[in-house]
Design an enzyme around this catalytic site. Sequence first.
Site, mmCIF file in Angstrom:
data_model
loop_
_atom_site.group_PDB
_atom_site.id
_atom_site.type_symbol
_atom_site.label_atom_id
_atom_site.label_comp_id
_atom_site.label_asym_id
_atom_site.label_seq_id
_atom_site.Cartn_x
_atom_site.Cartn_y
_atom_site.Cartn_z
ATOM 1 N N THR A 198 0.512 9.166 0.005
ATOM 2 C CA THR A 198 1.038 10.479 0.361
ATOM 3 C C THR A 198 -0.136 11.233 0.974
ATOM 4 O OG1 THR A 198 2.501 10.474 -1.567
ATOM 5 C CG2 THR A 198 2.151 12.587 -0.490
ATOM 6 N N GLU B 53 1.361 -4.547 -5.252
ATOM 7 C CA GLU B 53 0.161 -5.362 -5.120
ATOM 8 C C GLU B 53 -0.975 -4.711 -5.915
ATOM 9 O OE1 GLU B 53 -0.393 -6.628 -0.966
ATOM 10 O OE2 GLU B 53 -2.554 -6.502 -1.353
ATOM 11 N N CYS C 51 0.845 -1.189 0.000
ATOM 12 C CA CYS C 51 0.000 0.000 0.000
ATOM 13 C C CYS C 51 0.878 1.235 0.000
ATOM 14 C CB CYS C 51 -0.812 0.051 1.294
ATOM 15 S SG CYS C 51 -2.484 -0.465 1.066
ATOM 16 N N TYR D 93 6.512 13.283 -3.910
ATOM 17 C CA TYR D 93 6.764 12.301 -2.852
ATOM 18 C C TYR D 93 6.285 10.893 -3.226
ATOM 19 C CZ TYR D 93 8.174 15.851 0.572
ATOM 20 O OH TYR D 93 8.831 16.844 1.249
HETATM 21 O O1 1VU Z 1 4.123 11.541 -13.706
HETATM 22 P P1 1VU Z 1 3.443 12.881 -13.644
HETATM 23 O O2 1VU Z 1 4.348 13.948 -13.135
HETATM 24 O O3 1VU Z 1 2.754 13.202 -14.925
HETATM 25 O O4 1VU Z 1 2.241 12.671 -12.595
HETATM 26 C C1 1VU Z 1 2.386 12.845 -11.185
HETATM 27 C C2 1VU Z 1 1.251 13.730 -10.686
HETATM 28 O O5 1VU Z 1 1.013 14.803 -11.537
HETATM 29 C C3 1VU Z 1 0.090 12.760 -10.681
HETATM 30 N N1 1VU Z 1 -0.955 13.164 -9.744
HETATM 31 C C4 1VU Z 1 -2.179 13.542 -10.102
HETATM 32 N N2 1VU Z 1 -2.750 13.631 -11.304
HETATM 33 C C5 1VU Z 1 -4.058 14.054 -11.339
HETATM 34 N N3 1VU Z 1 -4.760 14.365 -10.223
HETATM 35 C C6 1VU Z 1 -4.202 14.277 -9.008
HETATM 36 N N4 1VU Z 1 -4.918 14.586 -7.916
HETATM 37 C C7 1VU Z 1 -2.852 13.843 -8.902
HETATM 38 N N5 1VU Z 1 -2.007 13.625 -7.863
HETATM 39 C C8 1VU Z 1 -0.854 13.215 -8.404
HETATM 40 O O6 1VU Z 1 0.654 11.527 -10.220
HETATM 41 C C9 1VU Z 1 2.058 11.509 -10.544
HETATM 42 C C10 1VU Z 1 2.844 11.255 -9.268
HETATM 43 O O7 1VU Z 1 2.849 12.424 -8.498
HETATM 44 P P2 1VU Z 1 3.669 12.515 -7.129
HETATM 45 O O8 1VU Z 1 4.974 11.837 -7.262
HETATM 46 O O9 1VU Z 1 3.658 13.926 -6.660
HETATM 47 O O10 1VU Z 1 2.787 11.581 -6.184
HETATM 48 P P3 1VU Z 1 1.927 11.975 -4.910
HETATM 49 O O11 1VU Z 1 2.851 12.349 -3.789
HETATM 50 O O12 1VU Z 1 0.853 12.898 -5.244
HETATM 51 O O13 1VU Z 1 1.371 10.515 -4.512
HETATM 52 C C11 1VU Z 1 0.730 9.657 -5.404
HETATM 53 C C12 1VU Z 1 -0.181 8.752 -4.552
HETATM 54 C C13 1VU Z 1 -0.842 7.700 -5.425
HETATM 55 C C14 1VU Z 1 0.665 8.037 -3.502
HETATM 56 C C15 1VU Z 1 -1.243 9.696 -3.892
HETATM 57 O O14 1VU Z 1 -2.063 10.221 -4.894
HETATM 58 C C16 1VU Z 1 -2.095 9.030 -2.843
HETATM 59 O O15 1VU Z 1 -1.656 8.789 -1.735
HETATM 60 N N6 1VU Z 1 -3.368 8.744 -3.181
HETATM 61 C C17 1VU Z 1 -4.330 8.169 -2.255
HETATM 62 C C18 1VU Z 1 -3.982 6.752 -1.909
HETATM 63 C C19 1VU Z 1 -3.806 5.891 -3.138
HETATM 64 O O16 1VU Z 1 -4.586 5.925 -4.066
HETATM 65 N N7 1VU Z 1 -2.758 5.059 -3.105
HETATM 66 C C20 1VU Z 1 -2.456 4.088 -4.126
HETATM 67 C C21 1VU Z 1 -3.371 2.920 -3.954
HETATM 68 S S1 1VU Z 1 -2.874 1.518 -4.866
HETATM 69 C C22 1VU Z 1 -1.965 0.657 -3.744
HETATM 70 O O17 1VU Z 1 -1.690 1.111 -2.671
HETATM 71 C C23 1VU Z 1 -1.486 -0.693 -4.147
HETATM 72 C C24 1VU Z 1 -0.085 -0.616 -4.589
#
Ligand code: 1VU
Length: 293
Positions: free
Chosen positions: A165, A196, A162, A174
């Site tokens: 962020t 997973e 899992c 992050y």
């Molecule tokens: O690769 P790019 O730069 O094009 O994309 C980035 C970023 O732009 C994109 N992104 C989004 N796109 C559209 N709408 C959004 N709200 C959004 N947020 C992010 O994703 C790419 C990665 O961005 P990042 O490195 O800044 O990642 P974050 O720190 O935002 O974290 C990404 C996660 C997935 C961890 C975060 O969105 C989160 O915690 N979401 C809620 C929990 C979740 O869905 N976790 C994954 C579940 S699946 C699992 O756990 C099994 C493995």
Amino acid sequence: DDEHHGEFDAQSLREHEEFTKVKNVEQIELGRHLMDTWYFSPLPPEYKDCKVLYFAEFDLRFFKRRDEMLQHLRKSRLQHPPGDEFYRNGNVSMFEVDGKKERTFCQNLCYLAKLFLDHKTLYYDVDLFLFYVLCECDSRGAHVVGYFSKEKCSEEGYNLACILTLPPYQRKGYGKFLISMSYELSKIEGRVGTPERPLSDLGNVSYLGYWTRQLLDVLSDHQGSISIKELSERTCIRPDDVVRTLNELQLIQVQKGVHVLYAGPAIIARHLKMAGSAGLKVDPSKIVWTPYN
Ligand code: 1VU
């Protein structure tokens, strides 16, 4: 057969609704952040249906009242999560926390995480997992930004169970950092890994972005032909994830049942230009870690 399929979907939809329909906590406070929650979390009954749940930073105990939480904070005097700090670079630290040794912390982290995760397969039997907690550090302590969990022994070859962020820290790179760290740990273990399933939409975007950049980086440094197997070995990305990513980039074709990669330097350079951000970089030389055994 279609009908059967329809039936199955209706059932899983019902299950899904069962787990997600009642969002029981509206907001949480953690450190200096107040966050709106996204989903239901199976908190103990006495904490259900409260507007704001107050989490103590560092040990993640939670309270219905702010003054209780503050009183607890004053007593506990912690400044960072439990476990071993295995990475530090600038103001970023990561801690490895063993679910069996720090059961309460890890269960609390799961309760907190579920508020932002739409999965029903989040495990609360934390003993079998390690938790890798990412923090931003300042003079007051190490503040939780996000985490990923990982099975101590995964028969399926998962290197991440899992990932989260916390909302105030999202879209700053992050997520890619956490994904990158999970693969750096796989490299130290000397085996390929994969997250997973299922992935959420945001998880999918983040993984595809990470895989794309890693593969393009290898391809742009490489001369001559390269196999899927070699791409997988260099990056620890599982071969089917390599194929899927190259397919998305339309760099691959199947000829006579064999995957053939079409990617001249100009095409790779063009893709690299269009690829998403690299995220916050992991410096592998700063990881001090040995695999679980
Ligand atoms: O690769 P790019 O730069 O094009 O994309 C980035 C970023 O732009 C994109 N992104 C989004 N796109 C559209 N709408 C959004 N709200 C959004 N947020 C992010 O994703 C790419 C990665 O961005 P990042 O490195 O800044 O990642 P974050 O720190 O935002 O974290 C990404 C996660 C997935 C961890 C975060 O969105 C989160 O915690 N979401 C809620 C929990 C979740 O869905 N976790 C994954 C579940 S699946 C699992 O756990 C099994 C493995």
